[in-house]
Design an enzyme around this catalytic site. Structure first.
Site, PDB file in Angstrom:
ATOM      1  N   GLY A   1       0.899  -1.126  -0.233  1.00  0.00           N
ATOM      2  CA  GLY A   1       0.108   0.006   0.015  1.00  0.00           C
ATOM      3  C   GLY A   1       0.708   1.351   0.044  1.00  0.00           C
ATOM      4  CB  SER A   2      -0.237   4.808   0.896  1.00  0.00           C
ATOM      5  OG  SER A   2       0.401   6.071   1.022  1.00  0.00           O
ATOM      6  CB  THR A   3       5.158   6.052   0.306  1.00  0.00           C
ATOM      7  OG1 THR A   3       4.387   6.888  -0.135  1.00  0.00           O
ATOM      8  CG2 THR A   3       5.364   4.987  -1.015  1.00  0.00           C
ATOM      9  CB  VAL A   4       0.880   7.723   3.555  1.00  0.00           C
ATOM     10  CG1 VAL A   4       0.619   8.590   4.734  1.00  0.00           C
ATOM     11  CG2 VAL A   4       1.122   8.726   2.293  1.00  0.00           C
ATOM     12  N   GLY A   5       2.419   4.812   4.729  1.00  0.00           N
ATOM     13  CA  GLY A   5       2.217   3.993   5.978  1.00  0.00           C
ATOM     14  C   GLY A   5       3.271   4.160   6.662  1.00  0.00           C
TER      15      GLY A   5
END
Lengths: 389, 265
Positions: free
Chosen positions: B68-72
């Site tokens: 999933g998102s790199t914001v993770g």
């Protein structure tokens, strides 16, 4: 992984907490990707700027790091969540604005150049052929790998920041010449306008995935390269491509035995249809990636003397440098909408005000539904703007 | 893997993984069996998982890999700010998002560990510097297995209710490796004892560890051509069948058998 004495010292915390964290991160990434060593970089470009995508965790991480860490190479920033000067006019709320300004202040404190743009290569962050850099921002890094011949991996925000602080990055992937070879040939027919290059990228991304396409039959200038890179990085995870006779490493490619596919009008139409989920935009947003001087001039030429009839919000997204360079053209554009700097439709909190966005960027069309809860109208700039006249 | 010092009710087993993010921590395992996205997968304010059940706080969070998102990465940092960090993370294969989040938040992280051997509630110690994961209080069972083949069919034996484990399940010829014995010697001895065959030649071994309750079964398995279809069963089994390899999966077999047999064939 081999570390120099200086790098060992950073890892041991001898130059403070921020440098230590940065080294730890580079060493961890180096381990994951089997890098033998770190290599010096000449510049960095960071993603992870908008408060909308970073959140509270991202802001607090930056606050902690910016206590004692400073970047050691020229470093630029991706778009923020708002125009840093005219955010009120965009309808951004004051709390968001305060958090966003805190983020920019942290970066500024670390020595990062805070012109917020996804096209750093047109505002002075332009490495040379064969130079190693650590860039995040998928469209920009693909552009400089491909059109410029500089060498970077597809960095995440923290990895690029760590590299900027240490001044080095783990040597793996696209930093090694042997990993930059074309993996598939794309024969392109029937490109009629620059918008088609965005659709071409949209069509090719899912086919290529993380591979390196070699294009025949296209002759893009900087703006076309920018759109193609952005679309392929969003619809696939393309970090590099070659264009026959045009990009610096295209002559060295060995194409014998590579799979070849053809993309023509039918595939471009399919790509456009796959992105389109609405017909009537509430917001028209151009400039993903940020408009260049040339694009701003072309838009001004198209709109000069025209009357706007329909009342739809229009954003022309660009960097502050480009806006400052085009004062006359900006006057023309602002009769139709806002020339918005430092930000774009994807990283600004547009979902608070709009539900349908029209854009000519395949990259934006990929992200608007998920990151901004938007329905999307995908059309060329001319089609979108003529709808207002 | 090697055996550690004895603890109550079992021994400590040390897995040697790859240390990605430094630090030493001990905690109870909370396991998620699919690729995990921190963005959307957990509420950083409470530490509660939004997919699956449980709270990450102070647990050793075990999952195959991130997605999933790199914001993770920043969500992991958000967990830290809210006091809800996991004690440590163990992955099968780490990727950039989770590694970045672990490093910037100071969470010990080890990968290249067979997470099938860990289960909810296990007490483990994770050393992110050395890559060691110590699993406490399990029982190691070292066994050898031999699959006999005749005319393309595999000999399957039904375990009697007099044996100590997996009663009623179908298995190959198998038995505990006794002190001073090699796995090969065990296999040859067991083939003679359990089905009365001798003079067989064993293939190269396939080694597997299988978790079952508090046991870890270390199985060393072989394939051999049987000299005959005649089977002389001892007390350990109640039935036998010669089965086409493809049909074994329809039988009620001991854990891990299909995987091992696939590799041997």
């Amino acid at each position: 992984m081999y570390l120099t004495r200086h790098e060992e010292a950073l890892l041991a915390g001898e130059e403070g907490f921020g440098c230590q964290r940065a080294m730890e991160l580079l060493v961890a990434l180096g381990k994951i990707y089997d890098a033998d060593r770190l290599i010096p970089i000449v510049s960095a470009h960071l993603s992870g700027v908008s408060y909308k995508t970073m959140g509270e965790g991202g802001l607090l991480f930056l606050k902690e790091l910016s206590g004692d860490a400073r970047v050691t190479v020229p470093t630029t920033l991706n778009p923020a969540g708002m125009d840093l000067q005219r955010w009120r006019g965009m309808g951004v709320d004051a709390n968001f604005a305060a958090k966003q300004i805190e983020i920019i202040t942290c970066y500024s404190h670390m020595g990062v150049e805070t012109t917020c743009t996804c096209t750093p290569y047109v505002i002075g962050n332009l490495p040379g052929i064969g130079e190693h850099v650590a860039w995040a921002e998928s469209s920009a890094l693909s552009f400089i790998n491909s059109a410029v011949g500089a060498m970077t991996n597809r960095e995440g925000g923290p990895g690029a920041l760590a590299a900027a602080i240490v001044g080095a990055t783990p040597e793996y992937g696209l930093h090694l010449k042997e990993n930059r070879a074309a993996t598939i040939v794309i024969e392109v027919g029937d490109i009629r306008e620059i918008f088609d290059l965005s659709l071409l990228g949209q069509a090719v991304g899912p086919i290529v995935g993380g591979g390196i396409p070699y294009f025949r039959g296209i002759h893009p200038e900087l703006e076309g390269m920018k759109l193609l890179a952005a679309a392929m990085a969003a619809s696939g995870s393309v970090a590099m491509f070659h264009v026959e006779g045009l990009t610096p490493e295209s002559d060295e490619q060995v194409l014998d035995g590579l799979e070849a596919i053809s993309i023509g009008r039918r595939e471009l139409d399919v790509a456009k249809e796959s992105l389109q989920t609405a017909d009537e935009p509430e917001l028209i947003a151009l400039g993903c990636p940020h408009l260049t001087v040339k694009e701003v001039r072309e838009l001004a030429k198209m709109l000069e003397g025209k009357q706007r009839v329909k009342d739809v919000e229009v954003w022309f997204c660009t960097s502050r440098s480009v806006r400052d360079e085009c004062t006359k053209e900006v006057e023309v554009l602002e009769r139709f909408g806002k020339v918005v700097c430092d930000t774009c439709m994807v990283v600004a909190p547009i979902e608070d005000q709009y539900s349908v966005t029209g854009t000519n960027s395949a990259k934006a069309c990929n992200y608007l539904p998920t990151l901004c809860s938007q329905k999307v109208v995908c059309a060329s700039a001319r089609e979108l703007l003529e709808g207002l006249m | 893997m090697r055996l550690g010092e004895r603890a109550s009710g079992g021994i400590d087993v040390i897995f040697r993984g790859r240390g990605i993010s430094r630090g030493l921590a001990r905690g109870e395992v909370l396991k998620f069996v699919e690729p995990f996205s921190f963005l959307g997968g957990v509420d950083p304010k409470s530490g509660e998982l939004r997919v699956g059940k449980g709270n990450l706080r102070d647990h050793v969070f075990v999952f195959p890999c991130g997605k999933g998102s790199t914001v993770g990465s920043y969500v992991i940092y958000d967990l830290k700010v809210n006091g809800n960090l996991p004690a440590a993370i163990i992955n099968s294969t780490v990727e950039t998002i989770v590694a970045t989040g672990a490093v910037i938040s100071g969470v010990p992280l080890v990968d290249s560990v067979d997470i099938d051997l860990l289960r909810d509630g296990d007490s483990v110690t994770v050393n992110g510097g050395t890559g060691e994961v110590i699993l406490e209080g399990v029982v190691m069972q070292r066994t050898a297995t031999c699959f006999l083949r005749y005319g393309g069919e595999i000999l399957m034996l039904k375990r009697s209710d007099k044996v100590g484990s997996f009663q009623g399940k179908w298995a190959g010829v198998s038995g505990y490796i006794e002190d001073g014995e090699t796995a090969r010697e065990t296999a040859i001895r067991e083939v003679f004892e359990e089905v009365g065959m001798s003079g067989i030649t064993l293939s190269a071994p396939v080694r597997r560890m299988i978790r079952e309750d508090d046991n870890i079964w270390c199985v060393e398995a072989f394939l051999a051509e049987a000299p005959t279809r005649e089977v002389d069963l001892d007390w350990e089994h109640t039935d036998h069948l010669w089965v086409e390899a493809g049909k074994v999966r329809d039988m009620d077999t001991v854990p891990g058998l299909l995987d091992i047999l696939d590799q041997l064939l």
